[in-house]
Scaffold this active site. Sequence first.
Site, PDB file in Angstrom:
ATOM      1  N   SER A 188       0.781  -1.235   0.000  1.00 50.81           N
ATOM      2  CA  SER A 188       0.000   0.000   0.000  1.00 50.81           C
ATOM      3  C   SER A 188       0.809   1.280   0.000  1.00 50.81           C
ATOM      4  O   SER A 188       0.299   2.328  -0.388  1.00 50.81           O
ATOM      5  CB  SER A 188      -0.940   0.011   1.201  1.00 50.81           C
ATOM      6  OG  SER A 188      -0.210   0.004   2.413  1.00 50.81           O
ATOM      7  N   THR A 244     -10.262  -7.600   2.616  1.00 48.50           N
ATOM      8  CA  THR A 244     -10.996  -6.658   3.457  1.00 48.50           C
ATOM      9  C   THR A 244     -12.271  -6.223   2.762  1.00 48.50           C
ATOM     10  O   THR A 244     -12.362  -6.219   1.527  1.00 48.50           O
ATOM     11  CB  THR A 244     -10.139  -5.424   3.782  1.00 48.50           C
ATOM     12  OG1 THR A 244     -10.855  -4.577   4.684  1.00 48.50           O
ATOM     13  CG2 THR A 244      -9.825  -4.620   2.534  1.00 48.50           C
ATOM     14  N   LYS A 247     -12.144  -1.417   2.101  1.00 48.72           N
ATOM     15  CA  LYS A 247     -11.479  -0.577   1.095  1.00 48.72           C
ATOM     16  C   LYS A 247     -12.344  -0.520  -0.164  1.00 48.72           C
ATOM     17  O   LYS A 247     -13.341   0.181  -0.180  1.00 48.72           O
ATOM     18  CB  LYS A 247     -10.057  -1.072   0.864  1.00 48.72           C
ATOM     19  CG  LYS A 247      -9.173  -0.870   2.103  1.00 48.72           C
ATOM     20  CD  LYS A 247      -7.750  -1.289   1.888  1.00 48.72           C
ATOM     21  CE  LYS A 247      -6.850  -0.885   3.047  1.00 48.72           C
ATOM     22  NZ  LYS A 247      -7.223  -1.466   4.352  1.00 48.72           N
ATOM     23  N   THR A 276     -15.176 -12.323  19.607  1.00 49.96           N
ATOM     24  CA  THR A 276     -15.465 -10.965  19.128  1.00 49.96           C
ATOM     25  C   THR A 276     -16.899 -10.855  18.622  1.00 49.96           C
ATOM     26  O   THR A 276     -17.376 -11.742  17.903  1.00 49.96           O
ATOM     27  CB  THR A 276     -14.506 -10.579  17.983  1.00 49.96           C
ATOM     28  OG1 THR A 276     -13.167 -10.636  18.449  1.00 49.96           O
ATOM     29  CG2 THR A 276     -14.787  -9.178  17.475  1.00 49.96           C
ATOM     30  N   THR A 277     -17.568  -9.786  18.981  1.00 49.64           N
ATOM     31  CA  THR A 277     -18.912  -9.529  18.473  1.00 49.64           C
ATOM     32  C   THR A 277     -18.903  -9.492  16.954  1.00 49.64           C
ATOM     33  O   THR A 277     -18.022  -8.885  16.340  1.00 49.64           O
ATOM     34  CB  THR A 277     -19.447  -8.198  19.027  1.00 49.64           C
ATOM     35  OG1 THR A 277     -19.527  -8.296  20.451  1.00 49.64           O
ATOM     36  CG2 THR A 277     -20.818  -7.867  18.464  1.00 49.64           C
TER      37      THR A 277
END
Length: 404
Positions: A188, A244, A247, A276-277
Site C-alpha cells: 500500500s 478486506t 477498502k 469478538t462480536t
Amino acid sequence: MDYDALFGERLEALRKEGNYRVFAELERLSGDFPRARRYVAERPSEVTVWCSNDYLGMGQHPAVLAAMHEAIDRCGAGAGGTRNISGNTHDHVLLERELADLHGKAAALLFTSGYVSNWAALSTLGSRLPGCVILSDALNHASMIEGIRHARCEKRIWRHNDPRDLDRQLSQVGPDRPKVVAFESVYSMDGDIAPIGEILDVAEAHGAMTYLDEVHAVGLYGPRGGGVAEEMGLMDRVTLIEGTLGKAFGVVGGYITGSAALVDFIRSFASGFIFTTALPPAVAAGARASIAHLKVSGVERQRQREMVRKLRTRLDALGIPHLPNPSHIVPVMVKDPVKCKMISDILLDDYGIYVQPINYPTVPKGLERLRFTPSPLHGDADLEHLLQALSALWSHCALARAVA
C-alpha cells in the site's frame, strides 16, 4: 511518578520530528463522493478527499446503501454478540458464500476488520501447527507482523518480493515442518505488486502453504474483482486468500478464504474470531451487494485506472516526483517529514484538498510522501485543481522537481 509528563515528553518529540498525527474532522457527504464536510471550530467547509481507501466510491453506491437500509429494517442494528453465542446471522452466511465464490474457494470466514483477520489467522496457524515456520515478506503490513509475533513460532523474514531469497530460506527449513509463506499482492505504501507466480512456484517446490493478503486489490483487479491473483489466473494455487471489506468494497470487515478444512480450523481455534462480536447484519448485507455488483461491473475499475493514468501523466509533465508502479496507488515523494506535513496542511486549509502525510513509522525516514488514490468519481476539474496546488507548493517549499 508523573506519567502524564512522560507521555507529554514523547508526544513533544513526535511533534518536533514532524511525525505527530493530527486527524482531520470530516463528514462524508452521502451521494457526493469524494466530497466531505470538514469541521474546524464548528465551522464546516467542503473538501475533496484524495487519499481514501474507499477506492471505487462503493461506500456511496445506491445498491450498497439500499441493501444496508433493507437489512436494518429487517434485522435491526447489531448482531447481538459473537456468532457462537448469539447465532450465526443469515446475512453473514450469505456473505461468506459470496466471498468464497469470489476467490474460487470452498469456504470463507468473516472478521471485524482486515487487521483482525490477519492477526487471528496467522497467529492461529503459527501456534496451532506443531513446528510451524512462517516466512514473511520484509514489507508485510503491521497486522501480519502482529499475527506472526503472537504465533510465537519460528519466523523468517525474506527480502521484499524476492523469490530467490525465499527459496534460499525455505531450503534451510526441514521438509517435514509446516511452512507458511505470507505476503501481499499490492503493497500500500509503494504501490508495487508481488511476483505471485514466482513466489507460488518456490512455495510449492518446498511444500509450503501460501498466505496472500489482497486487501489493497480486492474489488480493483481481476475480471470479477477477485484481486491480483485472479487477474493473473493464480487463485487456485494460493492456499489462503485474505481480504478486506473496508477498502474497495466500501464498508468494514475482513475475511479469509480457503479450503473447507482450513477455514474450519481457523474458525475453531482463532480467539480473534471466537470472542469478538460479529459484524452488524446491515454491514454484511452492504458488503454482499458491493461484491455482487463489482463481480459483473467493470466500469468503476476502468474509470479509476483512467484517472490514475491522467494523474501520473500530469505529475510527470510538472516534474513532481512520484514512485512508478503498476497499481492504483500514486505516492508523491516529499522526503522530508516537516515539509510533508506542511504541504498537507496548506492543501487542506487553503485549497480544500485532503491528503494525509505519510511519515515514519509508516514509511522509513527520508521517504515521506503524500499518498494519492484517484477514484472513478474524481473529475477533470478536481484533477486540475490538485495539480495547480501541488505545483505551487512544490515551488513554495523549494522541493526538487524530477527531470524528464
